[in-house]
Design a protein around this motif. Structure first.
Motif, PDB file in Angstrom:
ATOM      1  N   TYR A  12       0.840  -1.183   0.000  1.00  0.00           N
ATOM      2  CA  TYR A  12       0.000   0.000   0.000  1.00  0.00           C
ATOM      3  C   TYR A  12       0.882   1.242   0.000  1.00  0.00           C
ATOM      4  O   TYR A  12       1.844   1.329   0.763  1.00  0.00           O
ATOM      5  N   LEU A  13       0.549   2.185  -0.862  1.00  0.00           N
ATOM      6  CA  LEU A  13       1.295   3.429  -0.941  1.00  0.00           C
ATOM      7  C   LEU A  13       0.565   4.482  -0.125  1.00  0.00           C
ATOM      8  O   LEU A  13      -0.612   4.743  -0.359  1.00  0.00           O
ATOM      9  N   VAL A  14       1.240   5.071   0.853  1.00  0.00           N
ATOM     10  CA  VAL A  14       0.663   6.172   1.618  1.00  0.00           C
ATOM     11  C   VAL A  14       1.555   7.388   1.445  1.00  0.00           C
ATOM     12  O   VAL A  14       2.733   7.277   1.098  1.00  0.00           O
ATOM     13  N   ASP A  15       0.989   8.557   1.696  1.00  0.00           N
ATOM     14  CA  ASP A  15       1.725   9.784   1.452  1.00  0.00           C
ATOM     15  C   ASP A  15       2.766  10.072   2.524  1.00  0.00           C
ATOM     16  O   ASP A  15       3.876  10.480   2.216  1.00  0.00           O
ATOM     17  N   VAL A  16       2.416   9.879   3.800  1.00  0.00           N
ATOM     18  CA  VAL A  16       3.314  10.316   4.864  1.00  0.00           C
ATOM     19  C   VAL A  16       3.098   9.465   6.118  1.00  0.00           C
ATOM     20  O   VAL A  16       2.063   8.825   6.288  1.00  0.00           O
ATOM     21  N   LEU A  17       4.106   9.453   6.997  1.00  0.00           N
ATOM     22  CA  LEU A  17       4.092   8.669   8.232  1.00  0.00           C
ATOM     23  C   LEU A  17       4.156   9.595   9.436  1.00  0.00           C
ATOM     24  O   LEU A  17       4.983  10.497   9.484  1.00  0.00           O
ATOM     25  N   ASP A  18       3.258   9.375  10.409  1.00  0.00           N
ATOM     26  CA  ASP A  18       3.312  10.101  11.676  1.00  0.00           C
ATOM     27  C   ASP A  18       3.683   9.136  12.783  1.00  0.00           C
ATOM     28  O   ASP A  18       2.978   8.154  13.011  1.00  0.00           O
ATOM     29  N   THR A  19       4.782   9.423  13.487  1.00  0.00           N
ATOM     30  CA  THR A  19       5.219   8.576  14.595  1.00  0.00           C
ATOM     31  C   THR A  19       5.110   9.294  15.927  1.00  0.00           C
ATOM     32  O   THR A  19       5.558   8.776  16.938  1.00  0.00           O
ATOM     33  N   GLY A  29      -4.140  20.969   6.565  1.00  0.00           N
ATOM     34  CA  GLY A  29      -3.189  22.023   6.892  1.00  0.00           C
ATOM     35  C   GLY A  29      -2.127  21.662   7.902  1.00  0.00           C
ATOM     36  O   GLY A  29      -1.131  22.368   8.019  1.00  0.00           O
ATOM     37  N   ALA A  30      -2.316  20.593   8.657  1.00  0.00           N
ATOM     38  CA  ALA A  30      -1.274  20.179   9.593  1.00  0.00           C
ATOM     39  C   ALA A  30      -0.038  19.758   8.802  1.00  0.00           C
ATOM     40  O   ALA A  30      -0.124  19.374   7.634  1.00  0.00           O
ATOM     41  N   THR A  31       1.111  19.833   9.431  1.00  0.00           N
ATOM     42  CA  THR A  31       2.353  19.398   8.802  1.00  0.00           C
ATOM     43  C   THR A  31       2.842  18.142   9.507  1.00  0.00           C
ATOM     44  O   THR A  31       2.973  18.113  10.719  1.00  0.00           O
ATOM     45  N   VAL A  32       3.094  17.103   8.732  1.00  0.00           N
ATOM     46  CA  VAL A  32       3.600  15.837   9.256  1.00  0.00           C
ATOM     47  C   VAL A  32       4.882  15.503   8.517  1.00  0.00           C
ATOM     48  O   VAL A  32       4.896  15.430   7.291  1.00  0.00           O
ATOM     49  N   ASP A  33       5.960  15.353   9.264  1.00  0.00           N
ATOM     50  CA  ASP A  33       7.266  15.019   8.682  1.00  0.00           C
ATOM     51  C   ASP A  33       7.617  15.980   7.544  1.00  0.00           C
ATOM     52  O   ASP A  33       8.149  15.585   6.513  1.00  0.00           O
ATOM     53  N   GLY A  34       7.288  17.263   7.734  1.00  0.00           N
ATOM     54  CA  GLY A  34       7.634  18.292   6.765  1.00  0.00           C
ATOM     55  C   GLY A  34       6.683  18.412   5.592  1.00  0.00           C
ATOM     56  O   GLY A  34       6.910  19.211   4.683  1.00  0.00           O
ATOM     57  N   VAL A  35       5.592  17.661   5.594  1.00  0.00           N
ATOM     58  CA  VAL A  35       4.638  17.659   4.480  1.00  0.00           C
ATOM     59  C   VAL A  35       3.327  18.283   4.955  1.00  0.00           C
ATOM     60  O   VAL A  35       2.741  17.821   5.934  1.00  0.00           O
ATOM     61  N   ALA A  36       2.868  19.334   4.262  1.00  0.00           N
ATOM     62  CA  ALA A  36       1.570  19.945   4.573  1.00  0.00           C
ATOM     63  C   ALA A  36       0.465  19.046   4.044  1.00  0.00           C
ATOM     64  O   ALA A  36       0.439  18.705   2.864  1.00  0.00           O
ATOM     65  N   ASN A  47       2.177   5.392  16.319  1.00  0.00           N
ATOM     66  CA  ASN A  47       2.590   5.494  17.718  1.00  0.00           C
ATOM     67  C   ASN A  47       1.490   6.086  18.584  1.00  0.00           C
ATOM     68  O   ASN A  47       1.751   6.871  19.478  1.00  0.00           O
ATOM     69  N   GLU A  48       0.242   5.689  18.314  1.00  0.00           N
ATOM     70  CA  GLU A  48      -0.886   6.226  19.066  1.00  0.00           C
ATOM     71  C   GLU A  48      -0.912   5.651  20.479  1.00  0.00           C
ATOM     72  O   GLU A  48      -0.469   4.531  20.710  1.00  0.00           O
ATOM     73  N   THR A  49      -1.446   6.411  21.424  1.00  0.00           N
ATOM     74  CA  THR A  49      -1.570   5.945  22.801  1.00  0.00           C
ATOM     75  C   THR A  49      -2.410   4.676  22.863  1.00  0.00           C
ATOM     76  O   THR A  49      -2.047   3.706  23.528  1.00  0.00           O
ATOM     77  N   ASN A  50      -3.544   4.685  22.180  1.00  0.00           N
ATOM     78  CA  ASN A  50      -4.380   3.485  22.053  1.00  0.00           C
ATOM     79  C   ASN A  50      -3.958   2.762  20.781  1.00  0.00           C
ATOM     80  O   ASN A  50      -4.119   3.298  19.682  1.00  0.00           O
ATOM     81  N   LEU A  51      -3.437   1.561  20.918  1.00  0.00           N
ATOM     82  CA  LEU A  51      -2.945   0.830  19.754  1.00  0.00           C
ATOM     83  C   LEU A  51      -4.010   0.640  18.691  1.00  0.00           C
ATOM     84  O   LEU A  51      -3.706   0.558  17.507  1.00  0.00           O
ATOM     85  N   THR A 103       0.520  -2.874  16.155  1.00  0.00           N
ATOM     86  CA  THR A 103       1.808  -2.211  16.267  1.00  0.00           C
ATOM     87  C   THR A 103       2.487  -2.308  14.914  1.00  0.00           C
ATOM     88  O   THR A 103       2.301  -3.280  14.186  1.00  0.00           O
ATOM     89  N   TRP A 104       3.223  -1.295  14.568  1.00  0.00           N
ATOM     90  CA  TRP A 104       3.875  -1.201  13.273  1.00  0.00           C
ATOM     91  C   TRP A 104       5.372  -1.044  13.478  1.00  0.00           C
ATOM     92  O   TRP A 104       5.813  -0.489  14.470  1.00  0.00           O
ATOM     93  N   GLU A 105       6.143  -1.526  12.533  1.00  0.00           N
ATOM     94  CA  GLU A 105       7.589  -1.316  12.600  1.00  0.00           C
ATOM     95  C   GLU A 105       8.147  -1.113  11.209  1.00  0.00           C
ATOM     96  O   GLU A 105       7.572  -1.561  10.209  1.00  0.00           O
ATOM     97  N   LYS A 106       9.274  -0.447  11.183  1.00  0.00           N
ATOM     98  CA  LYS A 106       9.968  -0.219   9.920  1.00  0.00           C
ATOM     99  C   LYS A 106      10.537  -1.549   9.443  1.00  0.00           C
ATOM    100  O   LYS A 106      11.087  -2.324  10.226  1.00  0.00           O
ATOM    101  N   SER A 107      10.363  -1.825   8.164  1.00  0.00           N
ATOM    102  CA  SER A 107      10.832  -3.088   7.602  1.00  0.00           C
ATOM    103  C   SER A 107      12.310  -3.023   7.281  1.00  0.00           C
ATOM    104  O   SER A 107      12.877  -1.998   7.076  1.00  0.00           O
TER     105      SER A 107
END
Length: 107
Positions: A12-19, A29-36, A47-51, A103-107
């Protein structure tokens, strides 16, 4: 959600990752990892408080939509943009990650 087949793996292709775990999932309008963020972009939150809140969201002007791939098994996710996480691969640990805590991890 863009789905591509790479070496027999569904990806799956996603635009951006929030950790950060601090992202408010509504509006644009929020900026995530430098992307508006603009409407229609896809964000993987890892990395949400509730998994159970971890996963892929579609940015909307109001509340964001949560999306789940239809395929079974652990999805592979490719991050297309970002200052830190661009071109990274991530995957969920759970086989049926869409119905419970994930839970997610970098491959």
């Amino acid at each position: 959600m863009a789905l591509v087949q790479i070496d027999n793996y569904k990806t799956y292709l996603v635009d951006v990752l929030d950790t950060t775990g601090l992202l408010v999932k509504s509006g644009v309008g929020a900026t995530v990892d430098g992307v508006a963020l603009v409407a229609g972009m896809m964000v993987l939150c890892t990395n949400e408080t509730n998994l159970s809140d971890n996963g892929i969201y579609i940015v909307r002007a109001g509340a964001w939509d949560r999306t789940y791939p239809k395929e079974e098994g652990r999805p592979n996710v490719y991050i297309e943009q970002g200052l830190t996480h661009q071109f990274e691969w991530w995957h969920a640990h759970e086989e049926d990650w869409s119905t419970g805590d994930s839970t997610w991890e970098k491959s």
